[in-house]
Motif scaffolding. Structure first.
Motif, PDB file in Angstrom:
ATOM      1  N   THR A  85      24.185   3.625   6.346  1.00 19.24           N
ATOM      2  CA  THR A  85      22.755   3.367   6.381  1.00 19.24           C
ATOM      3  C   THR A  85      22.267   3.513   7.822  1.00 19.24           C
ATOM      4  OG1 THR A  85      22.955   0.985   6.814  1.00 19.24           O
ATOM      5  CG2 THR A  85      22.972   1.695   4.492  1.00 19.24           C
ATOM      6  N   TYR A  86      20.983   3.782   7.948  1.00 21.42           N
ATOM      7  CA  TYR A  86      20.419   3.895   9.298  1.00 21.42           C
ATOM      8  C   TYR A  86      20.436   2.546  10.013  1.00 21.42           C
ATOM      9  CZ  TYR A  86      19.172   8.721   8.558  1.00 21.42           C
ATOM     10  OH  TYR A  86      19.250  10.082   8.345  1.00 21.42           O
ATOM     11  N   ARG A  87      20.475   1.461   9.254  1.00 21.38           N
ATOM     12  CA  ARG A  87      20.642   0.141   9.874  1.00 21.38           C
ATOM     13  C   ARG A  87      21.995   0.049  10.562  1.00 21.38           C
ATOM     14  NH1 ARG A  87      17.416  -3.373  11.618  1.00 21.38           N
ATOM     15  NH2 ARG A  87      16.277  -3.450   9.645  1.00 21.38           N
ATOM     16  N   LEU A  97      22.001   2.216  13.629  1.00 25.10           N
ATOM     17  CA  LEU A  97      21.235   1.608  14.704  1.00 25.10           C
ATOM     18  C   LEU A  97      22.023   0.487  15.370  1.00 25.10           C
ATOM     19  CD1 LEU A  97      18.637   1.284  16.327  1.00 25.10           C
ATOM     20  CD2 LEU A  97      17.741  -0.161  14.471  1.00 25.10           C
ATOM     21  N   VAL A 154      13.960  10.218  15.725  1.00 21.67           N
ATOM     22  CA  VAL A 154      13.119   9.496  14.767  1.00 21.67           C
ATOM     23  C   VAL A 154      12.146  10.467  14.090  1.00 21.67           C
ATOM     24  CG1 VAL A 154      11.339   7.731  14.516  1.00 21.67           C
ATOM     25  CG2 VAL A 154      13.322   7.303  15.985  1.00 21.67           C
ATOM     26  N   ILE A 160      14.034  12.490  11.498  1.00 21.28           N
ATOM     27  CA  ILE A 160      14.323  11.701  10.291  1.00 21.28           C
ATOM     28  C   ILE A 160      13.075  11.614   9.406  1.00 21.28           C
ATOM     29  CG2 ILE A 160      14.919   9.402   9.426  1.00 21.28           C
ATOM     30  CD1 ILE A 160      16.629   9.087  12.021  1.00 21.28           C
ATOM     31  N   PRO A 172      15.435   0.991   7.189  1.00 17.88           N
ATOM     32  CA  PRO A 172      16.751   1.517   7.585  1.00 17.88           C
ATOM     33  C   PRO A 172      17.881   1.109   6.642  1.00 17.88           C
ATOM     34  CG  PRO A 172      15.566   0.724   9.513  1.00 17.88           C
ATOM     35  CD  PRO A 172      14.758   0.323   8.320  1.00 17.88           C
ATOM     36  N   ASP A 173      17.759  -0.073   6.009  1.00 20.42           N
ATOM     37  CA  ASP A 173      18.781  -0.518   5.063  1.00 20.42           C
ATOM     38  C   ASP A 173      18.816   0.330   3.804  1.00 20.42           C
ATOM     39  OD1 ASP A 173      19.882  -2.712   6.480  1.00 20.42           O
ATOM     40  OD2 ASP A 173      18.127  -3.915   5.959  1.00 20.42           O
ATOM     41  N   SER A 216      22.379   8.047   5.921  1.00 15.34           N
ATOM     42  CA  SER A 216      22.606   9.356   6.542  1.00 15.34           C
ATOM     43  C   SER A 216      23.832   9.967   5.867  1.00 15.34           C
ATOM     44  CB  SER A 216      22.844   9.196   8.045  1.00 15.34           C
ATOM     45  OG  SER A 216      23.132  10.447   8.636  1.00 15.34           O
ATOM     46  N   PRO A 255      18.766  12.263   5.349  1.00 17.10           N
ATOM     47  CA  PRO A 255      18.535  10.900   4.843  1.00 17.10           C
ATOM     48  C   PRO A 255      18.424  10.895   3.322  1.00 17.10           C
ATOM     49  CG  PRO A 255      16.518  11.802   5.779  1.00 17.10           C
ATOM     50  CD  PRO A 255      17.596  12.803   6.061  1.00 17.10           C
TER      51      PRO A 255
END
Length: 220
Positions: free
Chosen positions: A135-137, A140, A155, A158, A181-182, A186, A193
């Motif tokens: 995940t993007y979370r 990050l 960003v 995305i 993000p959750d 990716s 995404p």
């Protein structure tokens, strides 16, 4: 059998928190679905991926498709009372209906909705494709540990990659309601995404849970 956090880190069976990232680990005492179990004579549980207002999500293997990985979302809402459970069940099946009609390369394919009886309890599961990636979370958080962030150019890229997905679902009359993000992965194969957790169901489920748990005299 080891325990895994939602990021896939392996931990000892008696652990309470992930030794790698500190995330709380699932309890094997309260959770009767364990790695190695087979549900519906077809889906073998590999590990838990996460949990929310409706229940838990599992990485599984489809024994009917050469052990192909897939995701099982369990329906186990934290609500009390006949009406509240019926309403939550309708919302869960609504999410299945939403996923069933969506066909897009950046949305996990819906496979089926099935029920199993386990130790006298009926359980409802939604099955969809597994998307390998992070995940993007998680991405990050990984960058933050390294003292870095996503650049403005990243960003923007995305957003440009996810906008066609939103255009598609809106054309189908669907609003996600929880773009975060959750809820974007990716994908490892192409870094595109992928949008997950549809229907605004989690938000509505939380409302149902709050409303009916706080209502006195609710029928049970």
């Amino acid at each position: 059998m080891p325990l895994y956090c939602t990021k896939g880190h392996e931990n000892p069976i008696d652990g309470r928190f992930c030794q790698h990232c500190g995330e709380p680990l699932p309890s094997v005492v309260s959770n009767s679905i364990l790695p190695g179990m087979t549900l519906g004579d077809r889906y073998r549980i590999v590990r838990e991926l996460g949990h929310g207002g409706f229940g838990r999500t599992y990485l599984s293997e489809d024994l009917n498709r050469f052990n192909e990985p897939c995701v099982l979302k369990e329906f186990a809402p934290k609500v009390q009372g006949t009406y509240a459970l019926q309403k939550a069940s309708e919302l869960f099946e609504r999410e299945a209906g939403v996923l069933y009609k969506l066909k897009h390369p950046q949305i996990p394919n819906f496979r089926e909705l099935f029920r199993v009886n386990q130790r006298g309890n009926g359980r409802l599961f939604l099955v969809q494709d597994y998307v390998e990636g992070q995940t993007y979370r998680a991405l990050l958080e990984s960058r933050k540990h390294q003292g870095a962030r996503f650049s403005e150019a990243e960003v923007r890229q995305i957003l440009l990659q996810i906008l066609p997905v939103l255009e598609y679902i809106h054309s189908m009359g669907v609003i996600h309601r929880d773009i975060a993000p959750d809820n974007m992965i990716s994908r490892a194969s192409d870094q595109l995404p992928v949008l997950i957790d549809f229907g605004g169901v989690k938000e509505v489920a939380a409302t149902v849970e709050s409303e009916f748990n706080e209502t006195p005299g609710m029928e049970t």
